[in-house]
Design an enzyme around this catalytic site. Structure first.
Site, PDB file in Angstrom:
ATOM      1  N   ASP A 124      12.629 -43.804  99.973  1.00  0.00           N
ATOM      2  CA  ASP A 124      12.852 -44.787 101.044  1.00  0.00           C
ATOM      3  C   ASP A 124      13.965 -44.344 101.986  1.00  0.00           C
ATOM      4  O   ASP A 124      14.671 -45.175 102.568  1.00  0.00           O
ATOM      5  CB  ASP A 124      13.230 -46.150 100.439  1.00  0.00           C
ATOM      6  N   HIS A 179      15.207 -48.632  92.790  1.00  0.00           N
ATOM      7  CA  HIS A 179      14.528 -49.890  93.123  1.00  0.00           C
ATOM      8  C   HIS A 179      13.257 -50.079  92.294  1.00  0.00           C
ATOM      9  O   HIS A 179      12.533 -49.124  92.009  1.00  0.00           O
ATOM     10  CB  HIS A 179      14.204 -49.939  94.614  1.00  0.00           C
ATOM     11  N   ASP A 220      10.317 -51.227  92.792  1.00  0.00           N
ATOM     12  CA  ASP A 220       8.997 -50.779  93.262  1.00  0.00           C
ATOM     13  C   ASP A 220       8.855 -49.256  93.216  1.00  0.00           C
ATOM     14  O   ASP A 220       7.828 -48.708  93.621  1.00  0.00           O
ATOM     15  CB  ASP A 220       8.680 -51.335  94.665  1.00  0.00           C
ATOM     16  N   HIS A 221       9.879 -48.582  92.687  1.00  0.00           N
ATOM     17  CA  HIS A 221       9.812 -47.121  92.494  1.00  0.00           C
ATOM     18  C   HIS A 221       9.890 -46.731  91.021  1.00  0.00           C
ATOM     19  O   HIS A 221       9.462 -45.652  90.654  1.00  0.00           O
ATOM     20  CB  HIS A 221      10.940 -46.431  93.276  1.00  0.00           C
ATOM     21  N   HIS A 266       6.245 -45.699 101.643  1.00  0.00           N
ATOM     22  CA  HIS A 266       5.698 -46.962 102.176  1.00  0.00           C
ATOM     23  C   HIS A 266       4.856 -46.710 103.418  1.00  0.00           C
ATOM     24  O   HIS A 266       5.142 -45.807 104.203  1.00  0.00           O
ATOM     25  CB  HIS A 266       6.826 -47.944 102.543  1.00  0.00           C
ATOM     26  N   HIS A 322      20.119 -45.665 101.755  1.00  0.00           N
ATOM     27  CA  HIS A 322      19.273 -46.775 101.279  1.00  0.00           C
ATOM     28  C   HIS A 322      19.839 -47.285  99.945  1.00  0.00           C
ATOM     29  O   HIS A 322      20.058 -48.467  99.756  1.00  0.00           O
ATOM     30  CB  HIS A 322      17.850 -46.258 101.130  1.00  0.00           C
TER      31      HIS A 322
HETATM   32 ZN   LIG Z   1      14.026 -48.733  97.885  1.00  0.00          ZN
END
Ligand SMILES: [Zn+2]
Length: 255
Positions: free
Chosen positions: A129, A58, A60-61, A167, A112
């Protein structure tokens, strides 16, 4: 000795920074944005970013990986079965890597995303996540059965393991946990503590597996209280733990 701190990114992400003070080398986990890492490096002359660990694909990673790699020559480790920008070392289940002198076991945790991996070194778990404080990641690619199995593997690690997720979702997760288990005193106590921490702007991570086992409903699907709550909502009976997990995850998605 490795020092572990969090670099906040975006609105609620943490990029975990591992510092080896004996060599002034450091590593980061899931740098979704290069800027916080580059700002830290600029503020700490002499430190070299040598390794980048990635749990899943993802944005945001992984969003900061290519910029960091160009600026630093760091080695990028990531899951073999996902497309990871700049990846140098492709990892699969049961692989073992050495980073800053620490041996990390690679644990495949689909759910996920399908290729999601976690990194574990003696009491330290970087789980992206997959497992959150009082919650778990959404099922974007995997099945509830896969995620339940993945979380069971993480839950089997030593109870004093520190859980470094990516997160700051703890407060909203605990509100859900309290709805699932209104009679759980550990959940109530944690909700009160985390509410105060967040009001003061304090980070609620890392967690521990021991605390998660007491308060995280997604690790408690074997508990009668959790099963009964799900059965009561869905009008069902005698669900397998993975089915309780599936119903719980579906409930949280709409909570
Ligand atoms: Zn993720």
């Amino acid at each position: 000795m490795i020092q572990i701190t969090a670099l906040p990114a975006f609105t609620d992400n943490y990029i975990w920074l591992l510092q080896d003070h004996s060599t002034q080398r450091c590593a980061v986990v899931d740098p979704g944005d290069a800027a916080p890492v580059q700002a830290w490096l600029a503020a700490h002359p002499g430190w070299v970013l040598s390794d980048i660990l990635i749990t899943h694909h993802h944005h945001d990673h992984v969003g900061g990986v290519e910029r960091l790699k160009k600026a630093t020559d760091a080695t990028v480790y990531g899951p073999a079965s996902e497309s990871i920008p700049g990846r140098d070392v492709a990892l699969k289940d049961h692989d073992r890597i050495s980073v800053l002198g620490w041996e990390f076991d690679v644990i495949q945790v689909p759910g996920h995303t399908l290729g999601h991996i976690a990194f574990y070194h003696q009491g330290h778990l970087f789980c992206g996540d997959t497992l959150f404080a009082a919650g778990c990641g959404r099922l974007f690619e995997g099945t509830p059965e896969q995620m339940h199995h993945s979380l069971s593997r993480l839950a089997a690690l030593p109870a004093d393991t520190l859980v470094y997720c990516t997160h700051e979702y703890t407060l909203s997760n605990l509100k859900f946990a309290a709805a699932v288990e209104p009679g759980n005193p550990d959940t109530a106590a944690r909700l009160e503590k985390v509410t105060a921490q967040r009001e003061a702007g304090i980070m609620t991570l890392p967690s521990t597996l021991a605390l998660e086992k007491l308060t995280n409903p997604f690790l408690r699907v074997d508990e009668t209280s959790v099963k009964e709550k799900v059965d009561e909502r869905n009008g069902t009976q005698n669900r397998a733990p993975s089915a309780v997990f599936a119903a719980l995850r579906a409930w949280k998605d709409k909570f």
